[in-house]
Design a protein around this motif. Structure first.
Motif, PDB file in Angstrom:
ATOM      1  N   ALA A 327       0.816  -1.225   0.000  1.00 35.79           N
ATOM      2  CA  ALA A 327       0.000   0.000   0.000  1.00 35.79           C
ATOM      3  C   ALA A 327       0.845   1.270   0.000  1.00 35.79           C
ATOM      4  N   LEU A 328       2.151   1.125   0.226  1.00 34.77           N
ATOM      5  CA  LEU A 328       3.008   2.304   0.263  1.00 34.77           C
ATOM      6  C   LEU A 328       3.187   2.865  -1.140  1.00 34.77           C
ATOM      7  N   SER A 329       3.115   4.176  -1.257  1.00 33.51           N
ATOM      8  CA  SER A 329       3.318   4.840  -2.544  1.00 33.51           C
ATOM      9  C   SER A 329       4.733   5.385  -2.624  1.00 33.51           C
ATOM     10  N   GLN A 330       5.079   5.890  -3.776  1.00 32.23           N
ATOM     11  CA  GLN A 330       6.416   6.460  -3.960  1.00 32.23           C
ATOM     12  C   GLN A 330       6.621   7.712  -3.122  1.00 32.23           C
ATOM     13  N   THR A 331       5.527   8.318  -2.706  1.00 29.16           N
ATOM     14  CA  THR A 331       5.630   9.540  -1.891  1.00 29.16           C
ATOM     15  C   THR A 331       5.535   9.249  -0.400  1.00 29.16           C
ATOM     16  N   SER A 332       5.469   7.980  -0.026  1.00 31.10           N
ATOM     17  CA  SER A 332       5.368   7.630   1.389  1.00 31.10           C
ATOM     18  C   SER A 332       6.623   8.075   2.138  1.00 31.10           C
ATOM     19  N   SER A 333       6.412   8.446   3.390  1.00 39.00           N
ATOM     20  CA  SER A 333       7.521   8.964   4.191  1.00 39.00           C
ATOM     21  C   SER A 333       8.560   7.900   4.508  1.00 39.00           C
ATOM     22  N   HIS A 334       8.108   6.641   4.657  1.00 43.33           N
ATOM     23  CA  HIS A 334       9.022   5.578   5.079  1.00 43.33           C
ATOM     24  C   HIS A 334       8.835   4.321   4.238  1.00 43.33           C
ATOM     25  N   THR A 335       9.842   3.475   4.265  1.00 40.63           N
ATOM     26  CA  THR A 335       9.801   2.208   3.555  1.00 40.63           C
ATOM     27  C   THR A 335       9.307   1.106   4.488  1.00 40.63           C
ATOM     28  N   SER A 336       9.036  -0.057   3.912  1.00 37.89           N
ATOM     29  CA  SER A 336       8.602  -1.188   4.728  1.00 37.89           C
ATOM     30  C   SER A 336       9.715  -1.644   5.663  1.00 37.89           C
ATOM     31  N   ASP A 337      10.961  -1.560   5.218  1.00 39.47           N
ATOM     32  CA  ASP A 337      12.085  -1.940   6.079  1.00 39.47           C
ATOM     33  C   ASP A 337      12.152  -1.041   7.313  1.00 39.47           C
ATOM     34  N   TYR A 338      11.843   0.213   7.124  1.00 45.35           N
ATOM     35  CA  TYR A 338      11.825   1.142   8.251  1.00 45.35           C
ATOM     36  C   TYR A 338      10.789   0.691   9.283  1.00 45.35           C
ATOM     37  N   TYR A 339       9.573   0.357   8.821  1.00 44.24           N
ATOM     38  CA  TYR A 339       8.515  -0.056   9.756  1.00 44.24           C
ATOM     39  C   TYR A 339       8.828  -1.395  10.419  1.00 44.24           C
ATOM     40  N   LEU A 340       9.557  -2.255   9.738  1.00 41.45           N
ATOM     41  CA  LEU A 340       9.907  -3.549  10.326  1.00 41.45           C
ATOM     42  C   LEU A 340      10.736  -3.389  11.603  1.00 41.45           C
ATOM     43  N   THR A 341      11.499  -2.337  11.672  1.00 40.94           N
ATOM     44  CA  THR A 341      12.312  -2.133  12.883  1.00 40.94           C
ATOM     45  C   THR A 341      11.449  -1.852  14.100  1.00 40.94           C
ATOM     46  N   TYR A 342      10.174  -1.537  13.883  1.00 38.35           N
ATOM     47  CA  TYR A 342       9.250  -1.270  14.989  1.00 38.35           C
ATOM     48  C   TYR A 342       8.201  -2.367  15.161  1.00 38.35           C
ATOM     49  N   TYR A 343       8.115  -3.269  14.175  1.00 40.20           N
ATOM     50  CA  TYR A 343       7.038  -4.261  14.212  1.00 40.20           C
ATOM     51  C   TYR A 343       7.505  -5.713  14.227  1.00 40.20           C
ATOM     52  N   ASN A 344       8.681  -5.986  13.782  1.00 37.64           N
ATOM     53  CA  ASN A 344       9.131  -7.376  13.717  1.00 37.64           C
ATOM     54  C   ASN A 344       9.399  -7.921  15.117  1.00 37.64           C
TER      55      ASN A 344
END
Length: 411
Positions: A327-344
């Motif tokens: 669902a992330l777009s090219q204009t999203s503030s963060h990447t999925s890898d960034y969010y993984l550091t808070y969710y994995n």
């Protein structure tokens, strides 16, 4: 002689009196004539001045009439949208607007109306005449796509979250749906615009206690994830994003009872933590009957982070990789890898305890399981390929059961 002389002199005197009287009167009449002439000349000059003043007066009247006419046209155009365009203007506000005057000020600032004072007067007059439906506030906070062609009434009705078409659609959102899935379903069924929904989810303040303190943070992809209660809803076609999201949030707030709030306090958990635990239970359980036992394992690990710093749940990383990342777009503030550091939260992660936020929108069974876990000392759980749940208290027991019941699992 004397008498004669006296008589003659008397006649002369009389004659002289008449004579001199006439002589004196003559110049006097001439002066009066000149004076009268001057007065007439003066009157002619004053008449010319009056004509100029009259012209000026009529000129002022004409100019004022033209200005009033132009203003009246603008006023009527604001109300009736005779010459307005359909160009869309995004109007957003994060807090509820109580009064129509403030809403009209916002419309004027957005360039949608020109005569805001007349519009304010019109709304008050209109609401006195038509008492069945009011244009006055409150107006729900949110993001709205408005255009001048809607007219003042249409724009205010939209801000109130009402719909004039009457066409509706009924949609069901199962337990465990994520915000990207909910937004896509609403958009695909013409309820409202996807970007407007996401904007409301991220920034709009709602007064309901479950979400009143929620603020967007960089660690969390969607601020209201976990709080859009799964259920069946009826929506208007082209309903406002604020009104749409409000239905989910209001329903969830009603379902989260005072009994739940009190229980959360007993467990020393915030509402946000309860919903995060419930969302993990929702994703990890194969069915409702497994939820309270899985909840016990999660609570046991949270109570002993020294020995079990991570939850060991794969569902939290799957949320980022399978739901957020697409669902992330090219204009999203963060990447999925960034969010993984808070969710994995699997065994190899560095996230201690709970992830940054909920990973889906849990149902009531999962919420109850989060608040009322089964009594168990289990610290591990896993499923076989048929969905059967196994638990273990120690790592060695866990490994033994895996080898026996699910040797295909990698641990």
């Amino acid at each position: 002689m004397d008498k004669f002389d006296f008589s003659v002199n008397d006649e002369k005197s009389e004659s002289n009196d008449i004579y001199f009287s006439n002589e004196i009167d003559a110049p006097s009449k001439e002066v009066k004539t000149e004076s009268t002439g001057k007065k007439k000349a003066g009157k002619k000059k004053k008449k010319g001045s009056n004509v100029g003043s009259t012209y000026m007066f009529f000129l002022i009247v004409i100019v004022c009439s033209m200005l009033i006419s132009v203003y009246a046209i603008f006023c009527m155009n604001d109300i009736l949208a005779i010459t307005k365009t359909k160009s869309s203007v995004t109007v957003s506000f994060t807090q509820e607007i109580q009064d129509s005057d403030d809403a009209i000020d916002l419309l004027a600032d957005s360039g949608l109306i020109k005569c805001k004072n007349f519009c304010k007067f019109f709304v008050k007059l209109r609401d006195k005449v038509i008492t069945s439906s009011s244009l006055d506030g409150p107006y729900d906070a949110g993001v709205y796509y408005l255009n001048g062609k809607m007219g003042l009434e249409g724009m205010l009705i939209t801000l109130k979250g009402e719909n004039t078409t009457g066409e509706t659609v009924t949609l069901t959102f199962p337990e465990g749906y994520t915000i990207p899935e909910i937004v896509n379903k609403l958009s695909e069924n013409d309820v409202c615009d996807k970007q407007a929904l996401l904007s409301v989810i991220q920034s709009t303040d709602f007064s309901y206690s479950t979400v009143s303190d929620l603020k967007a943070t960089d660690a969390v992809p969607y601020r209201l994830e976990g709080f859009l209660f799964p259920d069946t809803y009826e929506f208007y076609i082209d309903e406002s994003a604020a009104s749409t999201i409000k239905k989910f949030v209001q329903n969830g707030d009603n379902k989260y009872t005072d009994k739940y709030r009190k229980r959360a306090e007993e467990l020393d958990l915030t509402t946000y933590e309860v919903m995060t635990i419930a969302s993990i239970i929702q994703k990890e359980a194969a069915n409702d009957s497994q939820m309270k036992l899985i909840s016990a394992v999660i609570h046991n690990r949270l109570d002993d982070t020294a020995n079990f710093p991570t939850l060991g749940c794969q569902s939290t990383a799957d949320y980022i990789n399978n739901k957020v990342a697409p669902a992330l777009s090219q204009t999203s503030s963060h990447t999925s890898d960034y969010y993984l550091t808070y969710y994995n939260t699997n065994n190899s992660s560095t996230v201690v305890g709970l992830p940054a936020g909920p990973i889906c929108n849990p149902g009531q069974k999962a919420i109850e399981a989060a608040l009322y876990p089964e009594k168990s000392n289990a610290k591990f759980f896993f499923h076989d390929n048929k969905g059967k749940l196994y638990t273990a208290t120690t790592y060695s027991e866990f490994k033994e059961k895996i080898q026996k019941y699910a040797p295909y699992l990698e641990y």
